[in-house]
Design a protein around this motif. Structure first.
Motif, PDB file in Angstrom:
ATOM      1  N   ILE A  38      -6.624  -1.552 -84.189  1.00 51.69           N
ATOM      2  CA  ILE A  38      -8.000  -2.067 -84.232  1.00 51.69           C
ATOM      3  C   ILE A  38      -8.497  -2.283 -82.812  1.00 51.69           C
ATOM      4  CG2 ILE A  38      -9.517  -3.828 -85.203  1.00 51.69           C
ATOM      5  CD1 ILE A  38      -7.154  -4.557 -87.083  1.00 51.69           C
ATOM      6  N   PHE A  39      -9.694  -1.799 -82.537  1.00 48.50           N
ATOM      7  CA  PHE A  39     -10.340  -1.939 -81.238  1.00 48.50           C
ATOM      8  C   PHE A  39     -11.591  -2.803 -81.363  1.00 48.50           C
ATOM      9  CE2 PHE A  39      -7.697   1.769 -80.780  1.00 48.50           C
ATOM     10  CZ  PHE A  39      -7.259   1.702 -79.461  1.00 48.50           C
ATOM     11  N   PRO A  40     -12.169  -3.237 -80.241  1.00 44.34           N
ATOM     12  CA  PRO A  40     -13.321  -4.147 -80.299  1.00 44.34           C
ATOM     13  C   PRO A  40     -14.630  -3.478 -80.722  1.00 44.34           C
ATOM     14  CG  PRO A  40     -12.092  -4.382 -78.230  1.00 44.34           C
ATOM     15  CD  PRO A  40     -11.612  -3.131 -78.883  1.00 44.34           C
ATOM     16  N   GLU A  41     -15.617  -4.312 -80.938  1.00 45.40           N
ATOM     17  CA  GLU A  41     -16.985  -3.909 -81.258  1.00 45.40           C
ATOM     18  C   GLU A  41     -17.550  -2.994 -80.164  1.00 45.40           C
ATOM     19  OE1 GLU A  41     -21.284  -6.177 -82.114  1.00 45.40           O
ATOM     20  OE2 GLU A  41     -19.587  -7.295 -81.278  1.00 45.40           O
ATOM     21  N   LEU A  42     -18.219  -1.926 -80.593  1.00 46.92           N
ATOM     22  CA  LEU A  42     -18.887  -0.979 -79.683  1.00 46.92           C
ATOM     23  C   LEU A  42     -17.982  -0.569 -78.507  1.00 46.92           C
ATOM     24  CD1 LEU A  42     -22.574  -2.322 -79.519  1.00 46.92           C
ATOM     25  CD2 LEU A  42     -21.683  -0.420 -80.870  1.00 46.92           C
ATOM     26  N   CYS A  43     -16.695  -0.396 -78.803  1.00 43.40           N
ATOM     27  CA  CYS A  43     -15.757  -0.076 -77.719  1.00 43.40           C
ATOM     28  C   CYS A  43     -15.991   1.305 -77.136  1.00 43.40           C
ATOM     29  CB  CYS A  43     -14.318  -0.214 -78.211  1.00 43.40           C
ATOM     30  SG  CYS A  43     -13.927   0.816 -79.650  1.00 43.40           S
ATOM     31  N   ALA A  83     -18.870   1.628 -82.826  1.00 46.03           N
ATOM     32  CA  ALA A  83     -19.789   2.614 -82.245  1.00 46.03           C
ATOM     33  C   ALA A  83     -21.172   2.462 -82.856  1.00 46.03           C
ATOM     34  CB  ALA A  83     -19.273   4.032 -82.485  1.00 46.03           C
ATOM     35  N   PRO A  84     -22.219   2.837 -82.110  1.00 52.92           N
ATOM     36  CA  PRO A  84     -23.549   2.925 -82.718  1.00 52.92           C
ATOM     37  C   PRO A  84     -23.634   4.188 -83.567  1.00 52.92           C
ATOM     38  CG  PRO A  84     -23.652   3.602 -80.413  1.00 52.92           C
ATOM     39  CD  PRO A  84     -22.245   3.162 -80.668  1.00 52.92           C
TER      40      PRO A  84
END
Length: 561
Positions: A38-43, A83-84
């Protein structure tokens, strides 16, 4: 199941670099047996991408980066990134803020953020459409309650006020989530670690569900992210915790028992680490400077700034310059030299007396024999500013402004003088906290790297004979109390007087100084944010206004209408 928490430091706009970092961390996690990473928001974009999100070319590039990334990741490992993603509907904002589950080259599930913060440093509703569904994601036999950052912060059951009607955490729990997963880009502010402990602990205890938080780390312009990723068990105990202010890979085996994570935090230690990382990332991520440059006055602000720069960049990439005037004490010059020697940095002395004299000679006809006042004092500060900017231009140095939050609040700083710089390191640190930082820095070093005389002498700008800061300002302990109640807690005159017992006229004077000098702060260098309300993009106050913020006179004014 073994779940990996990948606490990474993305750079805004560096799609290739961020994707490469995601691949590298996924490979490391896979080699250690992780099934899900798991990676962060908008990474993939870095946070906050701001108006880059309005560029069609940028979003096209994001889509291409996500596609290439999904193919490059190790097989048979699930990877969740932020991601957006374009909104294909005919109405609404053109993007969603999305968590994507990637596996074997495909997007196998996604979740769109529901609660979009639009306050302080956040402006997500400017760009994103809120997600309209909150469904669990079942993967490899586990029901995950996947959500993004702000989605978890509306779950404080005892809060007096809730900003949103929806509560995604409750909705996910009602659908049978077995593990909460939160992708975050949650900025640091002093005390944030304890707040996360409380909110996540309460959530786990309420629902009896373990919670995984993966937060970004690093700094992008003025916003600092501390990481502080963690796992809480179903009873709310924090059982795994990543170090703050550095990248980390944390593995959680859902079948194992863990003791409580023993890691502790101190407020001043966190602020120090935040400023060091914030300065380093600003310098490294911009990539346009060779060294950091600090004007050394012999005072505590420039000394702490210089010590922070040395900790962030190393002594070989920091330059100190002392610029004495006719009012500078020998002690101030000596303290600057001793500081430079203690830190092991390059040091220069450039006197300004002749420069200031020439300015006064040139201005004498226009001033027509008027008495000396703050104008001549500011000429000294601006002379130093010119010299420092010349050195910055000539050698591609990053000039660091050294003013603290107390001074910046009341305008005790000179435009185009000591406010010059590319980054204001201490602009969100009150003067009383600067003293704490100095002592903390010396405790880390095990010696008085910052000279004892610098810490103990009476603060002075040394722009006129026998000047002290308290000629113009109350004691800093009093000033900082008033400022914090006004700026961070948003109290008005009467409430501050009632809370503190301070003289009403003093409080009115201080608040008036803050309001009148907004025009200065609007022209200041970006400053590193370490409090809940910093000057900059998170505090928007009009320059042109006649609001006096004194509650006791409002009714009287209205009656006169």
């Amino acid at each position: 199941m073994i779940i990996a928490l990948a606490q990474i430091n993305p750079t805004v706009g560096d799609l290739t670099g961020n994707a490469s970092k995601i691949i590298s961390f996924t490979r490391q996690a896979s080699e250690q047996g992780a099934e899900l990473v798991i990676f962060p928001e908008l990474c993939i974009t870095g946070y906050p991408p701001l108006d880059l999100l309005e560029s069609e070319y940028f979003i096209d590039s994001v889509e291409a980066a996500v596609g290439a990334l999904s193919k490059a990741l190790p097989q048979d490992v699930g990877v969740i990134i932020g991601a957006p993603v374009r909104n294909l509907a005919a109405t609404g904002k053109r993007l969603f803020n999305v968590a994507l589950l990637l596996e074997n080259g495909e997007i196998v599930a996604s979740y769109s953020k529901q609660l979009l913060p639009t306050y302080d440093v956040f402006d997500e509703y400017r760009y994103f459409e809120p997600g309209d569904s909150c469904d669990i994601i079942e993967w490899r036999g586990v029901k995950f309650g996947l959500h993004i950052c702000e989605d978890m912060w509306n779950n404080e059951e005892n809060a007096a006020f809730h900003m949103y009607d929806e509560n995604p955490v409750d909705a996910l729990a009602d659908q049978g989530a077995q593990i909460f997963l939160n992708l975050s880009a949650s900025p640091f502010s002093s005390g944030k670690h304890d707040k996360r402990n409380r909110v996540i602990g309460e959530t786990c205890r309420e629902h009896g569900i373990p919670f995984v938080l993966v937060n970004t780390v690093g700094a992008n312009t003025e916003i600092i992210f501390d990481g502080d990723s963690r796992v809480h068990d179903a009873s709310g105990r924090r059982i795994l915790c990543a170090p703050s202010f550095e990248e980390a890979l944390l593995l959680w085996d859902t079948e194992k028992h863990y003791d409580v994570c023993p890691m502790t935090h101190s407020d001043i230690g966190d602020v120090h680490a935040a400023l060091v990382m914030g300065l380093r990332d600003y310098f490294e991520k911009t990539g346009i400077f060779s060294k950091a440059l600090v004007g050394l006055s012999g005072g505590i602000d420039s000394a702490v700034t210089c010590a922070l720069a040395t900790a962030a960049l190393g002594p070989d990439r920091v330059v100190g310059v002392t610029m004495p005037s006719v009012y500078s004490s020998t002690g101030s010059v000596d303290d600057s030299r001793v500081l430079a020697e203690n830190l092991g940095i390059e040091f220069h002395k450039i006197p300004i007396a002749d420069i200031v004299e020439q300015f006064e000679v040139s201005l004498k006809p226009a001033f027509g024999g008027m008495d000396h006042d703050i104008t001549e004092e500011n000429i000294q500060s601006r002379s130093r500013g010119i010299l420092l900017m010349a050195l910055s231009n000539k050698f591609s140095h990053l000039l660091l402004a050294t003013g603290n939050k107390s001074e910046m609040s009341v305008g005790y700083a000179t435009l185009y003088g000591d406010m010059n710089g590319g980054l204001a390191v201490l602009s969100d640190v009150y003067k009383t906290e600067v003293y704490q930082l100095a002592e903390y820095i010396n405790s880390l070093a095990g010696s008085d790297v910052i000279p004892r005389n610098t810490i103990e002498k009476v603060p002075s700008a040394e722009l006129r004979p026998d000047q002290t800061d308290q000629d113009s300002l109350p004691e800093y302990s009093v000033l900082d109390t008033i400022l914090e109640l006004y700026i961070e807690e948003l109290l008005d005159v009467d409430e501050i007087v009632n809370r503190t017992g301070y003289d009403q006229e003093l409080v009115k004077k201080i608040l008036g100084m803050v309001d009148r000098t907004e025009f200065k702060r609007r022209q200041a260098a970006p400053g590193l944010r370490v409090s809940s309300k910093a000057f900059g993009i998170g505090r928007r106050v009009p320059i042109v206004m006649r609001w006096h913020r004194n509650r006791s006179t409002i009714n009287a004014d209205v009656k006169d209408l």
